[in-house]
Motif scaffolding. Structure first.
Motif, PDB file in Angstrom:
ATOM      1  N   ASP A  25      39.927  -2.543 -22.485  1.00  0.00           N
ATOM      2  CA  ASP A  25      39.600  -1.117 -22.393  1.00  0.00           C
ATOM      3  C   ASP A  25      40.648  -0.266 -23.105  1.00  0.00           C
ATOM      4  OD1 ASP A  25      37.362  -1.733 -20.946  1.00  0.00           O
ATOM      5  OD2 ASP A  25      38.212  -1.201 -18.988  1.00  0.00           O
ATOM      6  N   SER A  26      41.898  -0.691 -23.038  1.00  0.00           N
ATOM      7  CA  SER A  26      42.976   0.088 -23.657  1.00  0.00           C
ATOM      8  C   SER A  26      43.007  -0.072 -25.168  1.00  0.00           C
ATOM      9  CB  SER A  26      44.331  -0.336 -23.079  1.00  0.00           C
ATOM     10  OG  SER A  26      44.710  -1.629 -23.553  1.00  0.00           O
ATOM     11  N   GLN A  27      42.296  -1.087 -25.689  1.00  0.00           N
ATOM     12  CA  GLN A  27      42.383  -1.397 -27.110  1.00  0.00           C
ATOM     13  C   GLN A  27      41.226  -0.861 -27.945  1.00  0.00           C
ATOM     14  OE1 GLN A  27      44.864  -2.888 -28.980  1.00  0.00           O
ATOM     15  NE2 GLN A  27      46.078  -2.569 -27.130  1.00  0.00           N
ATOM     16  N   PHE A  28      40.215  -0.266 -27.315  1.00  0.00           N
ATOM     17  CA  PHE A  28      39.174   0.386 -28.110  1.00  0.00           C
ATOM     18  C   PHE A  28      39.827   1.452 -28.985  1.00  0.00           C
ATOM     19  CE2 PHE A  28      36.077  -0.959 -24.729  1.00  0.00           C
ATOM     20  CZ  PHE A  28      35.289  -1.734 -25.568  1.00  0.00           C
ATOM     21  N   ASP A  29      39.467   1.485 -30.256  1.00  0.00           N
ATOM     22  CA  ASP A  29      40.116   2.411 -31.185  1.00  0.00           C
ATOM     23  C   ASP A  29      39.075   3.272 -31.899  1.00  0.00           C
ATOM     24  OD1 ASP A  29      41.692   3.757 -32.930  1.00  0.00           O
ATOM     25  OD2 ASP A  29      42.631   2.006 -33.826  1.00  0.00           O
ATOM     26  N   PRO A  30      38.801   4.464 -31.379  1.00  0.00           N
ATOM     27  CA  PRO A  30      37.805   5.330 -32.014  1.00  0.00           C
ATOM     28  C   PRO A  30      38.273   5.966 -33.313  1.00  0.00           C
ATOM     29  CG  PRO A  30      38.807   6.442 -30.138  1.00  0.00           C
ATOM     30  CD  PRO A  30      39.328   5.040 -30.130  1.00  0.00           C
ATOM     31  N   SER A  31      39.520   5.736 -33.687  1.00  0.00           N
ATOM     32  CA  SER A  31      40.038   6.337 -34.915  1.00  0.00           C
ATOM     33  C   SER A  31      39.847   5.450 -36.144  1.00  0.00           C
ATOM     34  CB  SER A  31      41.534   6.650 -34.748  1.00  0.00           C
ATOM     35  OG  SER A  31      42.298   5.451 -34.690  1.00  0.00           O
ATOM     36  N   VAL A  32      39.240   4.298 -35.993  1.00  0.00           N
ATOM     37  CA  VAL A  32      39.084   3.354 -37.105  1.00  0.00           C
ATOM     38  C   VAL A  32      38.187   3.949 -38.198  1.00  0.00           C
ATOM     39  CG1 VAL A  32      38.132   1.120 -37.759  1.00  0.00           C
ATOM     40  CG2 VAL A  32      39.477   1.322 -35.686  1.00  0.00           C
ATOM     41  N   THR A  33      38.601   3.747 -39.445  1.00  0.00           N
ATOM     42  CA  THR A  33      37.805   4.173 -40.597  1.00  0.00           C
ATOM     43  C   THR A  33      37.720   3.014 -41.590  1.00  0.00           C
ATOM     44  OG1 THR A  33      39.665   4.974 -41.939  1.00  0.00           O
ATOM     45  CG2 THR A  33      38.737   6.512 -40.299  1.00  0.00           C
ATOM     46  N   TRP A  34      37.042   3.256 -42.697  1.00  0.00           N
ATOM     47  CA  TRP A  34      36.910   2.215 -43.717  1.00  0.00           C
ATOM     48  C   TRP A  34      38.251   1.851 -44.342  1.00  0.00           C
ATOM     49  CZ3 TRP A  34      33.011  -0.882 -43.778  1.00  0.00           C
ATOM     50  CH2 TRP A  34      31.774  -0.442 -43.303  1.00  0.00           C
TER      51      TRP A  34
ATOM     52  N   VAL B 121      33.534   3.074 -29.310  1.00  0.00           N
ATOM     53  CA  VAL B 121      33.513   3.243 -27.858  1.00  0.00           C
ATOM     54  C   VAL B 121      32.413   2.344 -27.319  1.00  0.00           C
ATOM     55  CG1 VAL B 121      34.400   5.613 -27.896  1.00  0.00           C
ATOM     56  CG2 VAL B 121      31.920   5.207 -27.946  1.00  0.00           C
ATOM     57  N   ALA B 122      32.496   2.002 -26.049  1.00  0.00           N
ATOM     58  CA  ALA B 122      31.485   1.126 -25.457  1.00  0.00           C
ATOM     59  C   ALA B 122      30.218   1.901 -25.130  1.00  0.00           C
ATOM     60  CB  ALA B 122      32.031   0.483 -24.185  1.00  0.00           C
ATOM     61  N   GLY B 123      29.069   1.295 -25.389  1.00  0.00           N
ATOM     62  CA  GLY B 123      27.795   1.902 -25.039  1.00  0.00           C
ATOM     63  C   GLY B 123      27.620   2.004 -23.532  1.00  0.00           C
ATOM     64  N   MET B 124      26.686   2.855 -23.133  1.00  0.00           N
ATOM     65  CA  MET B 124      26.410   3.071 -21.709  1.00  0.00           C
ATOM     66  C   MET B 124      25.374   2.056 -21.239  1.00  0.00           C
ATOM     67  SD  MET B 124      28.372   5.551 -20.785  1.00  0.00           S
ATOM     68  CE  MET B 124      27.641   6.031 -19.227  1.00  0.00           C
ATOM     69  N   ARG B 125      25.836   0.997 -20.632  1.00  0.00           N
ATOM     70  CA  ARG B 125      24.943  -0.086 -20.189  1.00  0.00           C
ATOM     71  C   ARG B 125      24.675   0.069 -18.703  1.00  0.00           C
ATOM     72  NH1 ARG B 125      28.609  -4.249 -23.808  1.00  0.00           N
ATOM     73  NH2 ARG B 125      28.287  -3.068 -25.746  1.00  0.00           N
ATOM     74  N   HIS B 126      23.558   0.740 -18.395  1.00  0.00           N
ATOM     75  CA  HIS B 126      23.272   1.139 -17.024  1.00  0.00           C
ATOM     76  C   HIS B 126      23.144  -0.049 -16.071  1.00  0.00           C
ATOM     77  CE1 HIS B 126      23.144   5.076 -18.481  1.00  0.00           C
ATOM     78  NE2 HIS B 126      21.849   5.248 -18.672  1.00  0.00           N
ATOM     79  N   ARG B 127      22.586  -1.141 -16.546  1.00  0.00           N
ATOM     80  CA  ARG B 127      22.413  -2.299 -15.654  1.00  0.00           C
ATOM     81  C   ARG B 127      23.764  -2.768 -15.094  1.00  0.00           C
ATOM     82  NH1 ARG B 127      18.085  -6.818 -17.690  1.00  0.00           N
ATOM     83  NH2 ARG B 127      17.017  -5.596 -19.289  1.00  0.00           N
ATOM     84  N   ASP B 128      24.792  -2.732 -15.944  1.00  0.00           N
ATOM     85  CA  ASP B 128      26.100  -3.224 -15.513  1.00  0.00           C
ATOM     86  C   ASP B 128      26.707  -2.331 -14.432  1.00  0.00           C
ATOM     87  OD1 ASP B 128      25.818  -5.261 -17.316  1.00  0.00           O
ATOM     88  OD2 ASP B 128      27.101  -4.367 -18.848  1.00  0.00           O
ATOM     89  N   TYR B 129      26.329  -1.059 -14.417  1.00  0.00           N
ATOM     90  CA  TYR B 129      26.776  -0.179 -13.337  1.00  0.00           C
ATOM     91  C   TYR B 129      25.951  -0.413 -12.075  1.00  0.00           C
ATOM     92  CZ  TYR B 129      29.738   2.502 -16.509  1.00  0.00           C
ATOM     93  OH  TYR B 129      30.726   2.882 -17.386  1.00  0.00           O
ATOM     94  N   ARG B 130      24.644  -0.579 -12.247  1.00  0.00           N
ATOM     95  CA  ARG B 130      23.764  -0.730 -11.080  1.00  0.00           C
ATOM     96  C   ARG B 130      24.101  -1.972 -10.269  1.00  0.00           C
ATOM     97  NH1 ARG B 130      19.406   0.477 -14.974  1.00  0.00           N
ATOM     98  NH2 ARG B 130      18.825   2.682 -14.771  1.00  0.00           N
ATOM     99  N   ASN B 131      24.442  -3.065 -10.961  1.00  0.00           N
ATOM    100  CA  ASN B 131      24.673  -4.323 -10.225  1.00  0.00           C
ATOM    101  C   ASN B 131      26.127  -4.522  -9.827  1.00  0.00           C
ATOM    102  OD1 ASN B 131      26.048  -5.424 -12.506  1.00  0.00           O
ATOM    103  ND2 ASN B 131      24.100  -6.081 -13.387  1.00  0.00           N
ATOM    104  N   GLY B 132      26.972  -3.525 -10.095  1.00  0.00           N
ATOM    105  CA  GLY B 132      28.353  -3.575  -9.634  1.00  0.00           C
ATOM    106  C   GLY B 132      29.356  -4.131 -10.608  1.00  0.00           C
ATOM    107  N   MET B 133      28.912  -4.578 -11.797  1.00  0.00           N
ATOM    108  CA  MET B 133      29.836  -5.216 -12.721  1.00  0.00           C
ATOM    109  C   MET B 133      30.859  -4.217 -13.264  1.00  0.00           C
ATOM    110  SD  MET B 133      28.940  -7.664 -15.950  1.00  0.00           S
ATOM    111  CE  MET B 133      30.198  -8.649 -16.749  1.00  0.00           C
TER     112      MET B 133
END
Length: 384
Positions: free
Chosen positions: A232-241, A165-177
């Motif tokens: 965004d639709s392609q993040f796959d949290p089910s990935v394993t080794w 999953v994507a990390g929470m990058r606060h700067r990208d929210y603050r500046n509108g990105m």
């Protein structure tokens, strides 16, 4: 020092000039980390915990910084890391970086989500880059991208595993990105208006503004919004080794797993057939609060005991940092933010200057430590 009348020398100098040239949302995209950015800061600060040992009266008349990285000769133990959207930081940025890397004799890594495609990079730079990929939900798309990389001649795959999953990058929210709505759009427009040079160089002359390596799999390749929706639709949290084992079965080149911090994960990478790992916390852009890459490096090196190559990234800001990492057991390091800042500041010439400085710093450090070859660097030359 008056930075307005000086030429950038250090990484921090290049960062200063990049901040003046880039729209704020793009600068923050490169410069920022996740949440409170503690891990990003630790990546840099923790290099200070390791001190080099000075050794005098040694014959250092033949210092040589060259080494071998993933089967190819490199002028120093360093490669340019994959950086998404680098082509938005300067006109056809990935091409500029690949050219500078070739001239300096180090590998360049093409990002899946870079602006320039692997084919464009190869044609323009007349060099074959390493290729970086994520595990996508659609495995057919993974195979399609791998085939593009193979046809371009790529033999080294850097596979990123710390982006379930994507990390929470606060700067990208603050500046509108990453925000939505009229207010966010106005914020970005106002930021663009303050950077007319960027608007001309990249905005007007730097197109097409697409994700080159995904142009065949996105419905509207000219729409950045379409690309974002696809990614965004392609993040796959089910990935394993097990998925890495599958990847190993369909990729016959070098396979380097990027995003490993813990010993158990490094061992899993070995079991899955990897040729190397990159000790990395994604530059502090994913899970904030984890340890720095350099602090995790020695344990991974000891545990793997030379079964596969160990690289590291995160916080490398000088040739001295490179020497520390190599002495602690890294085969080499990857740098990301430094080369993007240098490119944003001074185009291809900036990256060339940066890499020249890194190599000079490595060479001087080795001489003052009493060694002539990269292979002579080891943990006995580090105080901790």
């Amino acid at each position: 020092m008056d930075m307005n009348n000086s030429f950038p020398i250090s990484v921090e100098d290049f960062r200063h000039f990049a901040k003046k040239r880039l729209p704020n949302f793009l600068f923050d995209y490169i410069d920022g980390g996740s949440n409170d950015e503690r891990t990003m800061a630790a990546n840099i600060a923790d290099f200070e915990d390791y001190c080099l040992k000075q050794q005098v009266m040694s014959d250092v008349g033949s210092v040589n910084t060259s080494t071998e990285l993933c089967g190819q000769t490199a002028s120093m133990p360093l490669a340019l890391a994959p950086v998404g959207m680098a082509g938005m930081m300067a006109r056809r940025g990935e091409v500029q970086a690949a050219k500078a890397a070739k001239a300096a004799g180090v590998p360049f890594t093409c990002s899946t989500v870079g602006v320039c495609s692997v084919e464009e990079i190869k044609q323009a730079s007349t060099s074959i880059p390493w290729f970086q990929l994520y595990m996508l939900r659609d495995r057919d798309v993974v195979l399609q991208i791998l085939e593009r990389a193979k046809l371009a001649g790529c033999n080294t795959l850097i596979f990123t595993v710390d982006l379930a999953v994507a990390g929470m990058r606060h700067r990208d929210y603050r500046n509108g990105m990453l925000a939505e709505g009229l207010k966010a759009k106005w914020s970005m427009f106002s930021q663009l208006a303050t950077r007319p040079r960027w608007l001309m160089d990249v905005g007007c002359l730097g197109g097409p503004h697409a994700i080159g390596n995904l142009s065949d799999v996105v419905d509207n390749p000219n729409s950045m919004a379409a690309f974002k929706a696809f990614i965004d639709s392609q993040f796959d949290p089910s990935v394993t080794w097990k998925d890495i084992t599958w990847l190993r079965s369909v990729w016959d080149g070098k396979l380097i797993i990027k995003g490993v911090l813990e010993v158990d994960d490094a061992r899993q990478a070995v079991d899955a057939g990897a040729d190397g790992v990159v000790v990395s916390n994604h530059g502090g852009r994913q899970l904030d609060g984890v340890a720095s890459s350099i602090s995790k490096l020695p344990a991974v090196v000891d545990a793997l005991d030379k079964q596969i190559d160990v690289f590291m990234d995160g916080g490398v800001r000088s040739g001295i940092d490179v020497v520390k990492a190599v002495a602690l057991g890294a085969k080499g390091v990857l740098i990301g933010r430094p080369w993007v800042w240098a490119m944003a500041a001074r185009q291809e010439a900036g990256i060339t200057a940066l890499l020249t400085r890194f190599q000079q710093e490595i060479e001087v450090a080795m001489a003052l430590m009493g060694v002539n070859r990269i292979a002579e660097l080891n943990a006995d030359l580090i105080d901790h």
